[in-house]
Design an enzyme around this catalytic site. Structure first.
Site, PDB file in Angstrom:
ATOM      1  N   LYS A  25      19.655  14.994  57.818  1.00  9.35           N
ATOM      2  CA  LYS A  25      18.998  15.864  58.808  1.00  9.35           C
ATOM      3  C   LYS A  25      18.044  15.058  59.676  1.00  9.35           C
ATOM      4  O   LYS A  25      17.534  14.008  59.262  1.00  9.35           O
ATOM      5  CB  LYS A  25      18.237  17.024  58.142  1.00  9.35           C
ATOM      6  N   ASP A 155      13.463  20.113  51.292  1.00 13.23           N
ATOM      7  CA  ASP A 155      14.557  19.994  52.262  1.00 13.23           C
ATOM      8  C   ASP A 155      15.917  20.397  51.688  1.00 13.23           C
ATOM      9  O   ASP A 155      16.905  20.438  52.428  1.00 13.23           O
ATOM     10  CB  ASP A 155      14.672  18.542  52.759  1.00 13.23           C
TER      11      ASP A 155
HETATM   12  O1  C5P Z   1       9.523  18.839  48.298  1.00  9.94           O
HETATM   13  P1  C5P Z   1       9.639  17.382  48.077  1.00  9.94           P
HETATM   14  O2  C5P Z   1       9.751  17.025  46.615  1.00  9.94           O
HETATM   15  O3  C5P Z   1      10.726  16.733  48.863  1.00  9.94           O
HETATM   16  O4  C5P Z   1       8.300  16.746  48.615  1.00  9.94           O
HETATM   17  C1  C5P Z   1       7.949  15.414  48.326  1.00  9.94           C
HETATM   18  C2  C5P Z   1       6.463  15.228  48.607  1.00  9.94           C
HETATM   19  O5  C5P Z   1       6.225  15.322  50.022  1.00  9.94           O
HETATM   20  C3  C5P Z   1       5.544  16.250  47.981  1.00  9.94           C
HETATM   21  O6  C5P Z   1       5.190  15.874  46.676  1.00  9.94           O
HETATM   22  C4  C5P Z   1       4.339  16.239  48.928  1.00  9.94           C
HETATM   23  O7  C5P Z   1       3.522  15.126  48.667  1.00  9.94           O
HETATM   24  C5  C5P Z   1       4.999  15.993  50.275  1.00  9.94           C
HETATM   25  N1  C5P Z   1       5.264  17.233  51.017  1.00  9.94           N
HETATM   26  C6  C5P Z   1       4.204  17.947  51.553  1.00  9.94           C
HETATM   27  N2  C5P Z   1       4.431  19.095  52.237  1.00  9.94           N
HETATM   28  C7  C5P Z   1       5.692  19.537  52.449  1.00  9.94           C
HETATM   29  C8  C5P Z   1       6.803  18.825  51.921  1.00  9.94           C
HETATM   30  C9  C5P Z   1       6.546  17.674  51.195  1.00  9.94           C
HETATM   31  O8  C5P Z   1       3.043  17.546  51.393  1.00  9.94           O
HETATM   32  N3  C5P Z   1       5.899  20.657  53.144  1.00  9.94           N
END
Ligand code: C5P
EC number: 2.7.1.148
Length: 319
Positions: A25, A155
């Site tokens: 993406k 995502d």
């Molecule tokens: O959701 P995901 O595991 O991919 O997110 C990885 C990291 O990215 C989270 O632990 C956080 O630190 C950051 N993140 C965030 N806000 C979001 C998505 C991700 O702070 N909306």
């Protein structure tokens, strides 16, 4: 074929294997709000799924195993093949949901580089959910899979959905957008990755120091959506925006030159994809994208470049 399209033996090959693809993406726009108490940030993004696909192939096995080939399989910081790999957690979550044993040999063939801001790990998790649903005959609904995807990562629901969507919440709350016009991009892929949490933390730090606006209000996504629907390319070029670009550039100053290099080479506009360090360079049409890729490949600003188009569908069975 009378099997349901959700899966079942109709999708297994002679050797019992089932494969699914999922796309990378680009965040055409990404507005990030303040840090929440749970460590995430509220955001508003317009996601576009592009034609760089990972393939996940699953077979019956005893217990879980994961192998990785392609992008990120080798090198100093290889994609993990244990529980740290999101496909492993996807398998456990789906097995638990369906009440089946988490038995599968999972082979991930990566075209999407890891830690690149292209949701490669999320694509693998989404493809694994779709492939394992078929292998195990769990007949999970699309809604079930989307709920599991949201537990796996912000995502992952979009990797499952594909196309174009507005993302809210952590990114997992999706509003699909009908925009069928194809857009052509060159992805400039860097030699090393960037950690997503580190880029968000850098954004928080720059905001705390007053060097960036606090992100308290999100702009309307409508101009981005309208440009994606019907163009012209100048309108989409003007609408590209990413609050994670400044912190990504702060952590990786070479990105500034890479972004400038892309526009100097003829891109309509260039933006960091997600948390970076991939540069998404927008081209007027497919020929322009091929020419742009050739120039950028010759300049050596990137480890590699890829010509892609989008929107493309989300995770789905192959064959
Ligand atoms: O959701 P995901 O595991 O991919 O997110 C990885 C990291 O990215 C989270 O632990 C956080 O630190 C950051 N993140 C965030 N806000 C979001 C998505 C991700 O702070 N909306």
């Amino acid at each position: 074929m009378t099997w349901s399209t959700a899966g079942g033996p109709g999708h297994t090959r002679g050797d019992g294997a089932v494969s699914a693809h999922a796309p990378a993406k680009v965040n055409v726009s990404l507005a990030v709000g303040p840090l929440r108490e749970d460590g995430y940030h509220d955001l508003q993004t317009v996601y576009l799924a592009v034609s760089l696909l990972d393939t996940v192939t699953v077979r019956r096995g005893e217990g879980l195993s994961v192998t990785v080939t392609g992008e990120g399989a080798d090198g100093p910081d290889p994609v993990p093949t244990d529980r740290r790999n999101l496909v492993w957690r996807a398998a456990e979550l789906l097995a638990d949901h369906a009440g089946v044993a988490p038995d599968a040999a999972i082979a991930v063939d990566k075209a999407i580089p890891a830690a690149a801001g292209l949701a490669g790990g999320s694509a693998d998790a989404a493809a694994a959910l779709v492939a394992l649903d078929a292998l195990w005959g769990t007949h999970a609904t699309r809604g079930d899979l989307t709920a599991l995807a949201a537990q796996l990562g912000s995502d992952v629901p979009f990797s499952l959905a594909g196309g174009v969507a507005i993302g809210n919440g952590r990114g997992e709350r999706l509003t699909p957008v009908l925009a069928r016009r194809p857009w052509h991009w060159v992805l400039g892929i860097a030699g090393g990755g960037l950690s997503t949490p580190a880029v968000y933390a850098e954004l928080d730090r720059l905001r705390a120091e007053g060097r960036l606006p606090d992100g308290a209000a999100f702009p309307s996504p409508e101009p981005v959506v309208a440009a994606l629907r019907s163009g012209p390319v100048e309108a989409l070029a003007a609408a590209l925006a990413n609050d994670l670009q400044a912190p990504a550039v702060s952590l990786r100053p070479a990105l500034r030159r890479a972004l400038r290099g892309a526009t100097d080479a003829g891109a309509a506009a260039a933006v960091v994809s997600g948390s970076g360090p991939t540069v998404a360079a927008l081209a007027a049409d497919e020929d322009a994208a091929v020419r742009l890729a050739a120039v950028l490949a010759g300049e050596g600003l990137f480890r590699t470049v890829r010509v892609v188009h989008g929107p493309v569908p989300g995770a789905r069975l192959v064959g």
